[in-house]
Each structure stands twice: as C-alpha cells, then as structure tokens.
Design an enzyme around this catalytic site. Structure first.
Site, short mmCIF file in Angstrom:
data_model
loop_
_atom_site.label_atom_id
_atom_site.label_comp_id
_atom_site.label_asym_id
_atom_site.label_seq_id
_atom_site.Cartn_x
_atom_site.Cartn_y
_atom_site.Cartn_z
N ASP A 1 40.83 43.75 32.40
CA ASP A 1 40.33 42.40 32.63
C ASP A 1 38.95 42.44 33.29
O ASP A 1 38.57 43.48 33.86
CB ASP A 1 41.34 41.68 33.53
CG ASP A 1 40.96 40.24 33.81
OD1 ASP A 1 40.35 39.59 32.94
OD2 ASP A 1 41.26 39.78 34.93
N ASP B 1 37.21 39.34 35.37
CA ASP B 1 37.10 38.63 36.64
C ASP B 1 38.17 39.06 37.63
O ASP B 1 39.36 39.06 37.33
CB ASP B 1 37.18 37.12 36.42
CG ASP B 1 36.01 36.65 35.56
OD1 ASP B 1 34.92 37.18 35.73
OD2 ASP B 1 36.22 35.75 34.71
#
Lengths: 177, 177
Positions: free
Chosen positions: B11, B13
């Site tokens: 991922d 963020d």
C-alpha cells in the site's frame, strides 16, 4: 463488495475505447495518406505505417489528451450496464505504461461510464487481478490469468486462433447475459 | 513476469507515504492548535479534530498537490529495494477514491521509488489483487484477500488485535527477508 456475483475485468483500449480511429485520424492529418488496417491483419499499428512514421505512433499515444476524446466502442455502454446487473464489473487498464493518460482515462470513464464507481476502476501494469472473467484484446494479459479469457477482436489479434473470441459487444452480451 | 518469486502488494498511504504528517501540518497552519493523534488511538484522522474541522480533512486530501510532497515512511525505500531481490513487489494504492491524486502519486513514486517499474504499479479501488502477501494499514483491504496479511501500524488501527502486525519497515524486513 458482493460475494455472490462473478467478477469481470474489462480492458479499455480497443475494447470500450477506440484509440485506433484516433491514430488513423492523426496519421492522416500528419502524413496526408490514407491508412487502412485491413490490408495486413494481425499486425501492430506501427507495422501499418512506413518506418519513418513508426516513432510518431508512440509520440501520439504519449501526448496529454490523446485518450481524453476517444470514441466509445459501439454498444459497450449498453452491454456494460446490463452486465453490471449480473456481474461485478471492473475496468482494468494497463494505463501505467502511459502516465500522461491517467487523468484523461479517468475523465473519459466519468463521461461515458459514470455507472462504474471508483471502487471498480483499476489502472495498472501487469493485470494481476482476481476476477472470474477477463475481456481483453491483448493475449499478454491472459498469460498468467486463470479465469475465463475473452479475446476482444482488434486488427492486431485477428490471426490468433487459440482463444475464445468476441468480435463485438453484442457477442459479449450473447455469451455472458 | 517471473513465475518463481512470491508477489507482495504494498500500500502507499501510511505505509510508504505519510499523509498524516501533512494533515497535521495543514491543520496546525489553518487552526493554529496542536493536533496530537496519540491521545485517543484507534480513531480516524477526522475524529481527532473538532466537528467543525472534519470537512476540512476531506478537503485537504482532495486538493491537487496533497499527495505530491508527502514524506517517505522511514526505511521503506531501503527495505523495498531488498524485498525486490527476493519478491515481485507491487505498489497497490486505492488512489481512485481521490482522482486528483493520480498524477501526484505517480510522480511521487517516480521520485522516491524509481526502481518500481510501471508494470508493478496499480491504482485501484477494491484491491482485488492476485498476490501472496499484502502490506496495508486498512483491514477493509484484507476482507476478501486470501494471501498473508501484514497490518502496518497506523494511529487508526492501533486497537486492532486480530492481525499479524508490522510496526515499521524494520519489522517488515525481519519477517520477509
């Protein structure tokens, strides 16, 4: 995310969006010679033009705006709406190859396929998607894919015979609806 | 695409990029009050600010440029480089929720993770990826995912106990290298 519906991954270029018509338009504008892709089927776009013009094809596609105003492939909107009732439909485009296309493609989808929400849009490189069906014009995207593969007819793939083929969106509807 | 290496989906963020530091900076600029996320762990960002400021959080994140200059999460670059030797590493970000972020995120990755090629970058909604491992701070991305899930610690997920957790990139390295 619904657990019950089968998932479909639908490609963009040459499946719901028509970059080829735009290529031809730009080529005819810049070279003032007609470009007919039916003369030698099974070839990539760049092979249909004289060698000195091949780089131009790559140039067109990297220009900001190229993907913003592509024609919609006939019947794709109507059939996609019907598919969405029965399946979980994802748009899966290898857009990362052309970073300038990201915003264009997003806006194009918002214009023509507003019924596909952001949760179901994917811009990627390799299509490592976990779906049951994939509709794509590029067999390279089928190599590592275990679901049902539907090869959407495009000039460059017309000589391939080892795949379940759909020639247009009506044939997609016949097979999947 | 290599058949031999296991695939990891990483991922962006709160895993390799730090939007929280930016939130705090903007909040302090606009409200001139200190924002401390450690007071009530396990809450979303918006719950740490007074009600009248909650919409502001959403406003920040939708602004063009928000994602362009985020700090890199410590040690993520170095560990990702090492992971890439052993695994096929994909960046998988739910960027479609914030369409204005697409270009910013792409440019940010080119700056900080130039060793991740376009084939291995994916901006999506639902993370329907076919990988063996997923490193993410959001358990909603784990719901329908069958691989190994590593929950990357972030203020909003600190009270969750049912997941294999990594608190930082050194712990990722310990587990996967």
């Amino acid at each position: 995310m619904s657990e019950k519906k089968l998932r479909i991954a639908v490609d963009m270029d040459e499946v719901i969006a028509d970059p080829i018509a735009k290529f031809i338009k730009l080529y005819n504008r810049d070279y003032d010679v007609p470009l007919d892709l039916t003369i030698t089927p099974g070839n990539e776009m760049a092979m249909h033009v004289p060698e000195h013009a091949r780089l131009k094809i790559r140039e067109y596609i990297n220009e900001k705006g190229f993907f913003r105003d592509l024609d919609v492939i006939p019947d794709s909107v109507e059939v996609m709406k019907e598919l969405q009732k029965k399946y979980e439909v994802f748009i899966v485009s290898a857009a990362m190859e052309f970073p300038n296309s990201l915003q264009d493609k997003h806006e194009w989808l918002a214009d023509h396929f507003p019924f596909i929400g952001w949760q179901h849009i994917m811009f990627c490189g390799y299509k490592i998607v976990n779906t049951d069906i994939m509709i794509d014009d590029r067999i390279k995207n089928f190599v590592d894919y275990e679901g049902r593969k539907l090869l959407f007819t495009s000039p460059h793939n017309m000589l391939l015979t080892d795949y379940e083929r759909v020639n247009n969106w009506n044939e997609v509807a016949e097979k999947l609806l």
